[in-house]
Scaffold this active site. Structure first.
Site: not given
Ligand code: HEM
Ligand SMILES: [Cu+2]
Length: 558
Positions: A228, A232, A379-381, A442-443
């Protein structure tokens, strides 16, 4: 003289960090695009579902860990140098932490990308949370450990500059940019201890085959001890920009120096003891400690509320300086045609929305409703994916001219970019939240579950899938626009002695009104450590005490 002319060594280092950050942004963003199309069933031709975790790991690690960390290093190099008015003390040392981080990052990336090479035994499809039972190639963990050590050395570099500066300025207040840097790094030192113990003590020996069994709860707990606070570590540099730079971009001045310091102190104290709020559903941790984590998490809303108030007050001041009037009509007088301002402001708006869904995540009972659903990426996006990422992109429009001595190119594209990000994220994140409420996990690359009906409160599943896919596509276009403008400015921008107005005016209420105790670093670190011990010593002891003697609890020699 511009920053590049005054501090050429620091400028070079900051640029080197930004370069890595932007390459990670490109690759990670493309992975995100592919995922968004794949899991919504819009287009599945890029790769096979069995490779989904490799891509998802690449996306999470490259964006949430690499892009952020390298950008933050560059930002802090700029801020410490500028506010202490001195170049780094010893460039050989300074470059050594940079290269250590680059080597570590390369090892980690090779491990992840190896998963896409047919027949390769090198894989790391462990997601950016990387705790067991998923196991990666040792390169992945060793690389991560090197990156962390590199950041520790960078922090030491800034403390060293600060102490040198202190000798020449015994009675001055810590300049605000340096204050924010030091407190962010102090929090980072406290929280990375957990992940360092996890990686070096458990995961590396396990991935090398030195130990065969691993108890999942201990590494999970050590990960979330860090997991967490790391948010921050991403967010505070965005706050840094909102406090120190956004008021200037709005044409105003920071509202209060003391409030800025108070907020960073609260984050240092409260960031780490909240980790169990990611483990509400884990057995093996007593409810009392989960409850304690919930309370501290909700307390963390306080510094965010203070930030909301202070930053908006600064922006309002700026708008009124520009002739704004009325209760809300002043908003129209903000510089909505400046890409740097627009990006930071829209990032702030999205962060407020992320705060609301965060309160639901943080609440022990309703967390169960959305646990491990696509609500969580929704949330985290908003938070790391927009509040942080969009702020970093936006401030680049203001920083890059200072670091390169070149004027921003293609301003119209730069202006479209944050609006496009805002639009794309509104679609993608909102649909993710709603789909999560209907139970979509998710995932997973195959969330359709044909035998099972997800029942949305309103709208249809198909419509949500399309919003995620279209939103993701707009985001990708926005990201490419950003990189285009950066590349054009960096390579072909017009050279100038003053490529951008880089003056930062004094705060409305300056450090002279700030209580001296706020600069007492030792006191705040002591309180932070005490709260961490209160939260973690007993549960960790419980996990380890019987485990050391119970076979299979801790890793044991094979
Ligand atoms: C082009 C822009 C982006 C797109 C289209 C995108 C799309 C996605 C999608 C669809 C997932 C969900 C996948 C799943 O749970 O099956 C995901 C997960 C995630 N995204 Fe993005 N995202 C974008 C930008 C970002 C940015 C800028 C960050 C952080 C700086 C980010 C961090 C993450 C993280 C940490 C996960 C979780 C991965 C996991 O569950 O292990 N994303 N994203
Ligand atoms: Cu947290």
């Amino acid at each position: 003289m511009n920053f590049l002319q005054r501090y050429p060594k620091a400028a070079k280092l900051a640029k080197a960090n930004f370069l890595v950050a932007f390459i990670a942004l490109l690759l990670g963003g493309l992975f995100g695009f592919i995922q968004a199309l794949h899991r919504t069933d819009v287009f599945r031709g890029f790769f096979d579902s069995s490779e989904y975790y490799t891509l998802l790991t690449g996306h999470g690690v490259l964006l949430a860990l690499v892009f952020t960390t390298f950008f933050i290093m560059g930002l802090f190099v700029w801020g410490v140098t500028r506010s202490l008015e001195r170049e780094p003390e010893n460039m050989a040392y300074t470059w050594s932490w940079y290269w250590l981080m680059v080597v570590g990052l390369t090892m980690t990336s090779v491990a992840i990308l190896g998963g896409l090479v047919p027949g390769s035994s090198i894989r790391a499809a462990v997601l950016y949370t990387f705790y067991p039972p998923l196991q990666a190639h040792p390169l992945f963990y060793i690389g991560l450990a090197l990156v962390i050590v590199g950041t520790w050395m960078a922090g030491a570099d800034w403390f060293r500059s600060y102490l040198k500066w202190r000798k020449d300025h015994p009675s001055e207040r810590i300049p605000i940019l340096t204050f924010m840097t030091l407190f962010t790094m102090l929090m980072w030192y406290v929280c990375t201890i957990g992940v360092a113990i996890e990686v070096v003590g458990l995961l590396i020996p396990w991935s090398l085959g030195w130990v065969t069994e691993i108890e999942p709860l201990l590494p999970r707990t050590l990960f979330w001890y860090f997991g967490h606070a790391v948010v921050y570590f991403w967010l505070l540099p965005a706050y840094y920009v909102w406090y120190a730079i956004l008021p200037k971009l709005s044409g105003g001045r920071l509202f209060s120096d003391s409030m800025t310091r108070v907020v960073f102190i609260i984050f240092l104290i409260l960031s780490t003891p909240v980790g169990y709020h990611h483990q509400y559903a884990d057995p093996g941790i007593s409810t009392a400690f989960k409850f304690y984590a919930m309370a501290t998490t909700l307390l963390l809303l306080l510094p965010s509320m203070i930030t909301f108030f202070t930053v908006i007050a600064s922006m309002e001041h700026g708008a009124r300086q520009r002739g704004g009037t009325g209760r809300l009509a002043w908003i129209k007088k903000l510089p909505w045609d400046s890409p740097a301002f627009v990006g930071c402001a829209l990032a702030g708006v999205m962060f407020a929305a992320g705060g609301f869904s965060g309160m639901i995540n943080a609440s022990m009972n309703i967390n169960l409703l959305i646990h491990n659903t696509i609500w969580v990426p929704g949330h985290f996006h908003l938070t790391v994916g927009t509040a942080v990422a969009l702020t970093f992109m936006a401030v680049t429009y203001w920083l890059l001219p200072q670091l390169t001595g070149r004027k921003l190119k293609d301003k119209t594209l730069a202006l479209i970019q944050p609006y496009a990000w805002f639009l794309g994220m509104t679609l993608m994140s909102n649909a993710m939240h709603r789909a999560g409420l209907a139970g979509v996990p998710r995932r997973t690359s195959e969330p359709q579950y044909t035998q099972f009906d997800f029942e949305p409160v309103f709208g249809t599943m198909a419509e949500m899938q399309w919003q995620i896919a279209i939103g993701g596509t707009i985001l990708t276009i926005s990201l490419l626009l950003f990189l285009w403008v950066v590349a054009r400015t960096w390579l072909a921008g017009e050279k100038s002695d003053r490529p951008v107005d880089d003056h930062i005016p004094e705060p409305l209420s300056g450090p002279e009104h700030t209580p001296a105790v706020l600069d007492n670093i030792k006191l705040w670190v002591a309180i932070a450590v005490a709260l961490v011990l209160l939260a973690y010593s007993f549960p960790l002891w419980e996990m380890v005490a019987d485990g050391v003697f119970e076979p299979g609890f801790l890793p044991r020699p094979s």
